[in-house]
Structures are given as structure tokens and as C-alpha cells.
Design an enzyme around this catalytic site. Structure first.
Site, PDB file in Angstrom:
ATOM      1  N   MET A 203     -30.172  46.165  92.026  1.00  0.00           N
ATOM      2  CA  MET A 203     -30.748  47.469  92.396  1.00  0.00           C
ATOM      3  C   MET A 203     -29.640  48.464  92.680  1.00  0.00           C
ATOM      4  SD  MET A 203     -34.230  46.885  94.374  1.00  0.00           S
ATOM      5  CE  MET A 203     -35.446  45.756  93.720  1.00  0.00           C
ATOM      6  N   SER A 204     -29.829  49.678  92.181  1.00  0.00           N
ATOM      7  CA  SER A 204     -28.843  50.745  92.348  1.00  0.00           C
ATOM      8  C   SER A 204     -29.575  52.069  92.172  1.00  0.00           C
ATOM      9  CB  SER A 204     -27.767  50.620  91.260  1.00  0.00           C
ATOM     10  OG  SER A 204     -27.044  51.827  91.150  1.00  0.00           O
ATOM     11  N   SER A 205     -29.157  53.066  92.938  1.00  0.00           N
ATOM     12  CA  SER A 205     -29.778  54.385  92.774  1.00  0.00           C
ATOM     13  C   SER A 205     -29.545  54.905  91.355  1.00  0.00           C
ATOM     14  CB  SER A 205     -29.194  55.370  93.783  1.00  0.00           C
ATOM     15  OG  SER A 205     -29.330  54.841  95.080  1.00  0.00           O
TER      16      SER A 205
ATOM     17  N   GLN B 221     -15.981  61.119  96.992  1.00  0.00           N
ATOM     18  CA  GLN B 221     -15.891  59.852  96.259  1.00  0.00           C
ATOM     19  C   GLN B 221     -16.316  59.987  94.794  1.00  0.00           C
ATOM     20  OE1 GLN B 221     -18.804  57.915  99.062  1.00  0.00           O
ATOM     21  NE2 GLN B 221     -19.453  56.827  97.232  1.00  0.00           N
TER      22      GLN B 221
ATOM     23  N   GLY C  74     -32.680  47.491  97.913  1.00  0.00           N
ATOM     24  CA  GLY C  74     -31.343  47.031  98.329  1.00  0.00           C
ATOM     25  C   GLY C  74     -30.952  47.673  99.654  1.00  0.00           C
ATOM     26  N   HIS C  75     -31.092  49.019  99.739  1.00  0.00           N
ATOM     27  CA  HIS C  75     -30.791  49.702 101.009  1.00  0.00           C
ATOM     28  C   HIS C  75     -31.689  49.186 102.122  1.00  0.00           C
ATOM     29  CE1 HIS C  75     -29.707  53.069  98.085  1.00  0.00           C
ATOM     30  NE2 HIS C  75     -28.594  52.900  98.764  1.00  0.00           N
TER      31      HIS C  75
ATOM     32  N   GLY D 138     -23.848  46.621 101.128  1.00  0.00           N
ATOM     33  CA  GLY D 138     -24.400  45.710 100.112  1.00  0.00           C
ATOM     34  C   GLY D 138     -23.275  45.082  99.294  1.00  0.00           C
TER      35      GLY D 138
ATOM     36  N   LYS E 124     -23.347  44.341  96.273  1.00  0.00           N
ATOM     37  CA  LYS E 124     -23.230  44.825  94.886  1.00  0.00           C
ATOM     38  C   LYS E 124     -21.925  45.588  94.697  1.00  0.00           C
ATOM     39  CE  LYS E 124     -25.152  48.451  93.052  1.00  0.00           C
ATOM     40  NZ  LYS E 124     -24.153  49.169  92.244  1.00  0.00           N
ATOM     41  N   ASP E 125     -21.546  46.363  95.721  1.00  0.00           N
ATOM     42  CA  ASP E 125     -20.284  47.101  95.654  1.00  0.00           C
ATOM     43  C   ASP E 125     -19.184  46.216  96.259  1.00  0.00           C
ATOM     44  OD1 ASP E 125     -21.271  49.650  94.556  1.00  0.00           O
ATOM     45  OD2 ASP E 125     -22.469  49.657  96.382  1.00  0.00           O
TER      46      ASP E 125
HETATM   47  O1  PAF Z   1     -22.245  52.618  98.948  1.00  0.00           O
HETATM   48  C1  PAF Z   1     -22.532  53.822  99.141  1.00  0.00           C
HETATM   49  O2  PAF Z   1     -23.675  54.228  99.018  1.00  0.00           O
HETATM   50  C2  PAF Z   1     -21.442  54.803  99.524  1.00  0.00           C
HETATM   51  O3  PAF Z   1     -20.253  54.483  98.883  1.00  0.00           O
HETATM   52  C3  PAF Z   1     -21.219  54.900 101.034  1.00  0.00           C
HETATM   53  C4  PAF Z   1     -20.747  53.583 101.624  1.00  0.00           C
HETATM   54  C5  PAF Z   1     -22.522  55.321 101.700  1.00  0.00           C
HETATM   55  C6  PAF Z   1     -20.171  55.958 101.335  1.00  0.00           C
HETATM   56  O4  PAF Z   1     -20.549  57.224 100.871  1.00  0.00           O
END
Ligand code: PAF
Length: 280
Positions: free
Chosen positions: A185-187, A62, A37-38, A148, A150-151
Site C-alpha cells: 500500500m502506498s499513496s 523531500q 498502511g498508515h 512503515g 515499506k520505506d
Molecule cells: O513516509 C512518509 O510519509 C514521509 O517521508 C514522512 C516520514 C511523513 C516525512 O515527510
């Protein structure tokens, strides 16, 4: 790897020098533990910009007090290798004290778009995201920044901040990349054990069910949401929320008319997963 930079000042200087030499800059903000995804965001930036900068920073502001900050995966060497292979120009991977000096007290609050859904479940999350992304935009004054889909709510928060604060950066939102069984996909997928990983595919199946019901003519959100919950329950999953939102907003709809984002969150074991899909 020679494109790694930990200093904010040196990163800013390198980016400005490249821009003054006529190069366009794409920024891909990440928290590392990179997956396809990244890398799709990196590819999008490489295709559109002269130089691609990736930031890797697990942003403490966050994370809520009971969230997974301490256990969040750190695999910098592996990430750097992947980025180098792709032809990334610079990787900004600061230490926490480079980003947050002792006594840091300035935060970005984007208002109502950050309040429901993810904001309700994680009350300080979007404040932390907006703050760190603004800081990254200051350090890396990119022409374009890549996020992405996804978020989904995060992309709305960032667009709102960029618009409200007249930030001179173009926000690009790229499609969700999914595993073969549809899991987004997600960490955080790395936290799932084999049995949870299998159950997690029900999130995507429930979103597909919404699409199929709509394609067969069902327009009542309550009816579709009930069927989605029933499907999730077949493997003991319970959605924290299932929201039907008018495209590009957090406005709930009760009746499907135009493009609608179906967004959901569910706990799978100890891991909280989110996903979304646009229907209609
Ligand atoms: O989506 C992410 O991985 C995080 O929220 C981001 C945008 C890198 C900010 O820390």
C-alpha cells in the site's frame, strides 16, 4: 473536527501538557492520503500509547524538482474522518510556512545510509525527510514514533538520526500492509491506471520469487536477481535497482546467509514504486 491543529506552538503546548499529566504520546508522521498502511501505524500507536498524534504534511523539501509535489494527493477532510473514527487524539496539519519560514537554511544529513538506492535516485530526498521528521519531533516530543517498513531505507535514516542526535524517542517500525494481490500500500498507487495497477503486482511476485528460490536452496544473489528481472520483464517492467541487503543495513550481500532484505524500485508508467521483503 476538533482534534485538528495547524499551529506548531499550540500543538507543542497540548502535547507537553498531556505528558506533564502523565500521558504517553505516540506520533505517526504522514503526508496524508491515508490508506490501511498508515492506519496500521495509528492502530499500533493507539495500542501502545495514551494519546496518538498524526501529522499530515506534504513536505516540500523531500521532493526533487521533477517529482510529484504539485500533484501529491491532498484529501484532508477524508483523512480527518478516518483518524477521528479511529480515536486519534490530535492531528497536526500545518501550512507549509508554519514548517518552513522564509530563509529556512538548516538541514539534517545523516551520512552514508542515505546515499545509495533511494538516495542515489533522489539525491535530496533523505535530507528533506530527516529534516522534517526532526522538526516534527521538536513540535511533538513523542515517546514513540511509528513508521512503515515499506520505506525500508527511510526507517534506517530515521533510526540513524535518532541515535546520532540522542533524540529521546523510540522508533517503531511496523510491517508492510499489502493489497490482496500483494502490492504494497502506498499513496502513490492512486496514480496507477487499471492496466498499470495490474502490472504493479509483479513487484511483489518478484519478491516472492526470490523467497521461493531461496527456500529451494538458491543462495547466489546474482542468479535470483536475474530471475526477478526476467519475471518483471514479462510485463515490460524494469527494476531501477534490486538490492540484497543485510538486515537493518544498506550493505549489499552477494550470497544469502542470514536475514536479507530484498529491496527494489521500478517505474510503472509514470509512477515510481518501491517495495521490499525479508528472506532467509
Ligand atoms: O513516509 C512518509 O510519509 C514521509 O517521508 C514522512 C516520514 C511523513 C516525512 O515527510
Amino acid at each position: 473536527m476538533n482534534c485538528l491543529q495547524k499551529s506548531a506552538t499550540k500543538t507543542y503546548a497540548a502535547v507537553r501538557a498531556a505528558q506533564l499529566a502523565g500521558k504517553s504520546i505516540g506520533l505517526v508522521p504522514t503526508m496524508g492520503a491515508l490508506h490501511e498502511g498508515h492506519l496500521s501505524l495509528v492502530e499500533a500507536s493507539l495500542a501502545e500509547c495514551d494519546h496518538t498524534v498524526v501529522s499530515i504534511f506534504v513536505n516540500p523539501t523531500q521532493f526533487g524538482p521533477s517529482e510529484d509535489l504539485a500533484s501529491y494527493p491532498h484529501v484532508l477532510e477524508q483523512d480527518l474522518r478516518l483518524l477521528e473514527e479511529r480515536g486519534c487524539w490530535l492531528v497536526f496539519a500545518p501550512q507549509a510556512d508554519e514548517m518552513y519560514q522564509p530563509g529556512h537554511g538548516t538541514y539534517v544529513d545523516v551520512g552514508s545510509v542515505a546515499v545509495p538506492y533511494e538516495g542515489a535516485s533522489r539525491p535530496t530526498h533523505f535530507r528533506g525527510v530527516a529534516t522534517v521528521v526532526l522538526k516534527l519531533f521538536q513540535i511533538i516530543p513523542a515517546d514513540r514514533a511509528y513508521f512503515g517498513r515499506k520505506d525500508y531505507q527511510q526507517t534506517l535514516v530515521i533510526r540513524k538520526m535518532v541515535s546520532d542526535l540522542n533524540l529521546p524517542v523510540e522508533v517503531r517500525v511496523c510491517p508492510i500492509i499489502r493489497e490482496a494481490d500483494g502490492l504494497a500500500m502506498s499513496s502513490r498507487n492512486a496514480y496507477l491506471n487499471a492496466e498499470e495497477r495490474q502490472r504493479a503486482s509483479l513487484l511483489w511476485q518478484s519478491l516472492k520469487l526470490a523467497e521461493q528460490m531461496h527456500a529451494k536452496g538458491q543462495t547466489e544473489v546474482a542468479v535470483i536477481a536475474r530471475s526477478m528481472r526476467e519475471l518483471l520483464a514479462t510485463d515490460e517492467l524494469e527494476a531501477e535497482y534490486i538490492a540484497f541487503l543485510a538486515e537493518d543495513t544498506v550493505q549489499e550481500v552477494t550470497h544469502l546467509e542470514g536475514p536479507t532484505v530484498v529491496a527494489l524500485a521500478a517505474q510503472v508508467g509514470k509512477t515510481r514504486l518501491i517495495d521490499n521483503h525479508t528472506i532467509g
